[in-house]
Design a protein around this motif. Sequence first.
Motif, short mmCIF file in Angstrom:
data_model
loop_
_atom_site.label_atom_id
_atom_site.label_comp_id
_atom_site.label_asym_id
_atom_site.label_seq_id
_atom_site.Cartn_x
_atom_site.Cartn_y
_atom_site.Cartn_z
N GLY A 101 0.51 -1.23 -0.05
CA GLY A 101 0.06 0.00 0.02
C GLY A 101 0.83 1.35 0.00
O GLY A 101 0.38 2.23 0.32
N PHE A 102 2.01 1.14 -0.06
CA PHE A 102 3.03 2.25 -0.27
C PHE A 102 3.24 2.74 -1.75
O PHE A 102 3.22 1.98 -2.45
N ASP A 103 3.72 3.96 -1.74
CA ASP A 103 4.12 4.64 -3.23
C ASP A 103 5.25 3.83 -3.83
O ASP A 103 5.45 3.77 -5.00
N GLY A 104 6.20 3.40 -2.90
CA GLY A 104 7.50 2.83 -3.21
C GLY A 104 8.18 2.52 -2.07
O GLY A 104 7.76 2.50 -0.99
N TYR A 105 9.27 1.63 -2.24
CA TYR A 105 10.04 1.30 -1.10
C TYR A 105 10.65 2.47 -0.42
O TYR A 105 10.73 2.49 0.88
N PRO A 106 10.89 3.84 -0.84
CA PRO A 106 11.27 4.82 0.26
C PRO A 106 10.17 5.23 1.30
O PRO A 106 10.37 5.47 2.16
N ALA A 107 8.81 5.09 0.74
CA ALA A 107 7.60 5.37 1.52
C ALA A 107 7.59 4.33 2.82
O ALA A 107 7.48 4.54 3.77
N LEU A 108 7.85 3.01 2.25
CA LEU A 108 7.74 2.12 3.32
C LEU A 108 8.87 2.17 4.34
O LEU A 108 8.71 1.99 5.51
N ARG A 109 10.24 2.55 3.68
CA ARG A 109 11.23 2.71 4.77
C ARG A 109 10.94 3.72 5.62
O ARG A 109 11.07 3.91 6.73
N ARG A 110 10.25 4.79 5.30
CA ARG A 110 10.26 5.95 5.91
C ARG A 110 9.07 5.58 7.11
O ARG A 110 9.12 6.12 8.21
N HIS A 111 7.98 4.84 6.53
CA HIS A 111 7.02 4.49 7.54
C HIS A 111 7.72 3.57 8.70
O HIS A 111 7.58 3.79 9.92
#
Length: 283
Positions: free
Chosen positions: A62-72
Motif C-alpha cells: 500500500g505504499f507509493d514505493g520502497y522509500p515510503a515503506l522505509r520512511r514508515h
Amino acid sequence: MSSASARLLKLFEGHRLTPTQRRIAHCMVRRADDAPFLSSVELADLAGVSQPSVTRFAVALGFDGYPALRRHLRETEPGEGAETGPDGDPANGVNEYQQAVHAEIENLRHLAGLLADPAPVERAGALLAASRPLPVLGLRAAAAQAGGFAYFAAKVHPDVRLLTEGGSMLLDRIDGCVRAGATALLCFALPRHPRETVEALDHAREAGLTVVTVADSAFAPVARPGDLLLPAAVGTALAFDTACSPMMLGRVLLEAMCDGLPDAQARLEEFDARASERGLFAE
C-alpha cells in the motif's frame, strides 16, 4: 520475538503477497532492527531477489514505493503495534513459524463460526451426492485438496471423476461428465487462482452444471451469482499458503455428502472387508 519483528508481521498481515514478496517479508523480519535502514538494493541482495521486486513488494503493502515503506518503518514508535499472542499475552518468544500456526488456528475458528449455520454445507452435500458422475476440480495449488476429497469420496460415491490437469482436454472431460449425467461440479479454488479454473467453471455453468466451490474468500475471482460458494481462508504467514481450513471444509462436505448417500455406510464396510482380505494396510 522482538517488538520490531512483531511490528513487521503486523504490517504484512492480511496482504496477498506472491512467494517472492513473502521471501522479502521474511528477510525483513529476520533483520527487523536493520530493516528501516536498508536500501532497496541491500534488501534485494539479502533476500536474493531483484531490486524491482522490492519496489513491487512495497506497492503491494500500500505504499507509493520502497522509500515510503522505509520512511514508515523509521517513523513507527518502538512500542507501537506490539504483537500479542492468541490469548492476549505478549508474543515474546513466539517465532514466525509459531505465528503461522496461530494464524491457521484462527482460520479454523472462523470456519467453525461459519458452520454454526449448517444449511449451506448440507445443501452442497445433497447436490454432490445426487450427481452421477461427480466431477471434482482443482488446479495447481488446489489440486491436493481436490485429490484428497476425491480419494475419500470414491469410497462412498459410485462415480467420482478427478480433474486436476488443465489444458485443452479439461473442457472435454467436463463435457464427458455432463454427457454421463453429472448435475453438479465441486471445485476447490485457492490462490493464486489459475485463469483456467475460471474458464473451466464458466464452461461448466454453460453446460448446465451447478457449481459448488470451496474458495479462500467469498470474493474470489471464481465466484459467480448462482454458485454455492463455501469460504475457507488460507494462511499467508509463510512463503507458501497453508490450507488447513479448506481441507477441513472438504472433510465436512464429505460428511454432508455421506448423509445424502443411503448406501454410504455399506460401501465403507465393504471396502474395509476387502482391504482386510487383501492385507492392504500394515496395521
